[in-house]
Every structure is written in C-alpha cells, then in structure tokens.
Design an enzyme around this catalytic site. Structure first.
Site, PDB file in Angstrom:
ATOM      1  N   SER A  42       0.829  -1.209   0.000  1.00  0.00           N
ATOM      2  CA  SER A  42       0.000   0.000   0.000  1.00  0.00           C
ATOM      3  C   SER A  42       0.863   1.258   0.000  1.00  0.00           C
ATOM      4  O   SER A  42       0.481   2.265  -0.594  1.00  0.00           O
ATOM      5  CB  SER A  42      -0.977   0.000   1.174  1.00  0.00           C
ATOM      6  OG  SER A  42      -0.309  -0.173   2.395  1.00  0.00           O
ATOM      7  N   GLU A  43       2.024   1.230   0.685  1.00  0.00           N
ATOM      8  CA  GLU A  43       2.975   2.340   0.580  1.00  0.00           C
ATOM      9  C   GLU A  43       4.407   1.839   0.693  1.00  0.00           C
ATOM     10  O   GLU A  43       4.689   0.884   1.432  1.00  0.00           O
ATOM     11  CB  GLU A  43       2.758   3.407   1.671  1.00  0.00           C
ATOM     12  CG  GLU A  43       1.921   4.589   1.252  1.00  0.00           C
ATOM     13  CD  GLU A  43       0.441   4.347   1.429  1.00  0.00           C
ATOM     14  OE1 GLU A  43      -0.364   5.106   0.871  1.00  0.00           O
ATOM     15  OE2 GLU A  43       0.092   3.376   2.124  1.00  0.00           O
ATOM     16  N   THR A  44       5.289   2.508  -0.044  1.00  0.00           N
ATOM     17  CA  THR A  44       6.731   2.372   0.124  1.00  0.00           C
ATOM     18  C   THR A  44       7.273   3.770   0.394  1.00  0.00           C
ATOM     19  O   THR A  44       6.948   4.714  -0.328  1.00  0.00           O
ATOM     20  CB  THR A  44       7.388   1.769  -1.125  1.00  0.00           C
ATOM     21  OG1 THR A  44       6.853   0.453  -1.344  1.00  0.00           O
ATOM     22  CG2 THR A  44       8.892   1.675  -0.970  1.00  0.00           C
ATOM     23  N   HIS A  64       1.300   4.517   8.481  1.00  0.00           N
ATOM     24  CA  HIS A  64       2.012   3.255   8.737  1.00  0.00           C
ATOM     25  C   HIS A  64       3.403   3.258   8.120  1.00  0.00           C
ATOM     26  O   HIS A  64       4.335   2.658   8.680  1.00  0.00           O
ATOM     27  CB  HIS A  64       1.173   2.054   8.260  1.00  0.00           C
ATOM     28  CG  HIS A  64       1.341   1.679   6.834  1.00  0.00           C
ATOM     29  ND1 HIS A  64       0.698   2.328   5.811  1.00  0.00           N
ATOM     30  CD2 HIS A  64       2.082   0.703   6.248  1.00  0.00           C
ATOM     31  CE1 HIS A  64       1.020   1.770   4.662  1.00  0.00           C
ATOM     32  NE2 HIS A  64       1.859   0.785   4.895  1.00  0.00           N
TER      33      HIS A  64
END
Length: 266
Positions: free
Chosen positions: A47-49, A75
């Site tokens: 979902s995110e890097t 997060h």
C-alpha cells in the site's frame, strides 16, 4: 549501506509477523528520480513504500502507493521510524524529525512503542450518498468529508464494518475512491473500529491506515467524550492503534517489526 540500496519490509501497527500493514522503507543516500521511486513502489506492490532522505539533523520522507505519490502516510512513517531507530541513525532516546509533503512530523520512542505527532484533519458533515448501501453493503447513519478526498461513513454497528463488501470497481466513479467506514466497537476490544478503501490510489483495502486517524480521532473523541482512544482496524491482517487528541494535533502510537531486508541490484 552508503554504496548499497537496501530495501526493508516492515509490518507496522503490530508486534506479530504477517499482521498489521506492511510498508517498504529505503534510506536513500544518493540522487534518485521520482519515476524510479514510483517503479520501486510498483514492484513492491504494497500500500505504501517510503523513501527517506537524511539531511543534517532531519529526514525528508516521500510516500508512494503502487500507482501514485501521496502526501502523508501513517504506517509508512511508523515503519520508517522503526528502521531509523533499529539502524541507530537516531538514538532511542532522541526525536526523529520528518519533512513530508503533507506536514512536518515529530516521532519519539517510548519503550517498544513509537509515538507519532500528526496534524488533526478537518472534518465536516456531508450529504448521505444515495447509492452507498448498494456500493458498500450498509446504510450509514452519518457521513463526513475530510482533506485528501477522504469520505467517512459511520455504520450502525461493528458487524456492518466487518461484513462490508465494497464494489471496488464502482467506488471511484461514485466519489468514494478514498473511503473509511467506522463504528463504535461493540466487542469491547477497542473504542471504535474502522476499515479503509483507496482504489483511487491503487489500494482496494488498506490493512491499517494511520493517517485516517487524523480525522477519526477528533470525530470519535467528540462522540465518546474522551481524548485517548483505542482503534481496531478490521482488515484481514488487523491492526491496533492508540491515539490521543492534543488540541490541533493527533498522537498515534504503534509497534512495528522488520520482516526482511534486501539489496537492490539496480
């Protein structure tokens, strides 16, 4: 690490492997392009890097979903802070300062908890979406809007959140591409529960969403008459957050666990 590109994967908002929300983290010590970072995020398919750039006594941080850059992410900030402390880039008793596109952030550590200081998001009551039940599966009792195009729907009960089955292919076209559904917790595991969907950013369901608590914390603080709250995100991976409203700021606490690190060959 100076001459290597090391990519970490961290499970955030949990102390159990394969729970919480996985984020990619890279400490970047050389010039890289936005396209390159976006390609790495697409490759990771999380979902995110987050890409963290050390500079003097602070860090610039940028967040990418598989399809776009986003201004703020809870997060991935937690995961990045965990790696910075784990590598000893900042001592455990010192504060981390991040500069993100969406806000300046300060992070501190308290035993095994990482405490993040985020801005409070403005929220305002909005109209009841006429197709919501058909698109998501329940009739909300209230709806709100916030920044970054977030729509928040309050459900009558926790089971509505748990059993919701959004029509992801239709949410974007109906103005629900950033959607949080929430209710008071009926199972006494927390104060409130939540699930988050962001198909507009290439994420059907986000396992644990720190940043939406910048809006949910003031909302539930007013409804429940308390400043400190426990949140349970009812995704398949689940996640637990402790939040507190501090005037125009939101304190978000969580744990994180490194799952692996890998050296990139490109």
């Amino acid at each position: 690490m100076a001459n290597k590109r090391i990519l970490f994967q961290v499970d955030a908002f949990t102390d159990e492997p394969f729970k919480g929300n996985p984020a990619g983290v890279m400490i970047v010590r050389e010039e890289v392009s936005t396209d390159w970072m976006q390609n790495v995020a697409f490759e990771m398919n999380l979902s995110e890097t987050a890409f963290v750039f050390p500079k003097d006594n602070e860090f610039q941080i940028r967040y990418f979903t598989p399809t776009k850059e986003v201004p703020l992410c809870g997060h991935a900030t937690l995961a990045s802070s965990h790696i910075i402390y784990e590598l000893g880039l900042i001592a455990a008793n010192e504060m981390i300062k991040f500069k993100a596109a969406g806000a300046d952030l300060t992070i501190k550590r308290e035993n095994d908890l990482i405490i993040m200081d985020f801005p409070k998001y403005p929220i305002q009551k909005t109209y009841m979406h006429k197709n919501f039940k058909r698109l998501v599966g329940f009739e909300p009792i209230e709806m709100y809007s916030s920044i970054y195009d977030w729509v928040i729907a309050i459900a009558p009960c926790e089971d509505d959140i748990l059993n919701a089955e959004p029509a992801f292919d239709l949410l974007n076209d109906n103005g629900l591409g950033h959607l949080a559904i929430t209710s008071k917790c009926d199972s006494n595991q927390a104060d409130f529960v939540v699930r988050c969907f962001a198909p507009i950013a290439g994420i059907n369901e986000d396992p644990v969403t720190g940043s939406i608590h910048c809006a949910l914390t003031p909302l539930w603080s007013e409804k429940l008459g308390k400043l400190a709250l426990d949140s349970l995100q009812l995704s398949k991976r689940t996640g637990h957050l402790k939040v507190r409203l501090n005037n125009d700021r939101v304190e978000i606490k969580g744990k994180a666990l490194t799952i692996f690190e890998a050296e990139m060959k490109i």
